[in-house]
Write an enzyme that holds these catalytic residues in place. Structure first.
Site: not given
Length: 160
Positions: A46, A48-50
């Site tokens: 996703t 923001t996660c990445s």
């Protein structure tokens, strides 16, 4: 209710993505006798996660270890194959333990579930980070929806 500082990590089983394939990992083995930073993400790959969350830990891993952290682990309500592919995509190598909480059992036991079924994503994990020493939580940081301020590597480093 969300887990708080002073409480013990609940006994649950997760699946660790390893080079040899998925391996079951009990929370007692992960947290027992160690200082562990566990950060949770709504989903592998996703935005923001990445782009922010995982990179913040990879950038700060040496500083976290210098402050006494034995293990940094990332958890998502994904399957172990997705977590392994995401680790490869992010260049994680063996620096962060990648954990799949496929049925959200630990996520729910921690009180950190996020119901995104209305958006077609099912139950996920809130964006959070916690520090535990020998299974006892010493710090918990849960992000407000859409935020990335308190659970990144820099914020946890400052909290240690």
């Amino acid at each position: 209710m969300t887990i708080q500082a002073g409480e013990t990590i609940p006994a649950q089983k997760l699946t660790q993505a390893t080079a040899e394939g998925p391996r079951e990992l009990a929370t007692e083995a992960l947290f027992g006798g160690k200082t562990v930073v566990l950060f949770g993400v709504p989903g592998a790959f996703t935005p923001t996660c990445s782009a922010k969350h995982m990179p913040s830990y990879l950038t700060n891993i040496d500083a976290l270890k210098a402050k006494g952290v034995d293990t940094v682990a990332c958890m998502a309500v994904n399957d172990p194959f997705v977590m392994q592919a995401w680790a490869k995509d992010q260049g994680v190598e063996d620096r962060v333990v990648m954990l799949a909480d496929g049925s959200a059992a630990l996520t729910k036991a921690l009180g950190l579930e996020l119901d995104l079924t209305a958006r077609g994503l099912g139950v996920r994990c809130q964006r959070f980070a916690l520090v535990a020493k020998d299974g006892k939580v010493t710090h918990v940081a849960v992000e407000a929806p859409g935020a990335f301020e308190v659970s990144g590597g820099e914020a946890i480093l400052a909290a240690l």
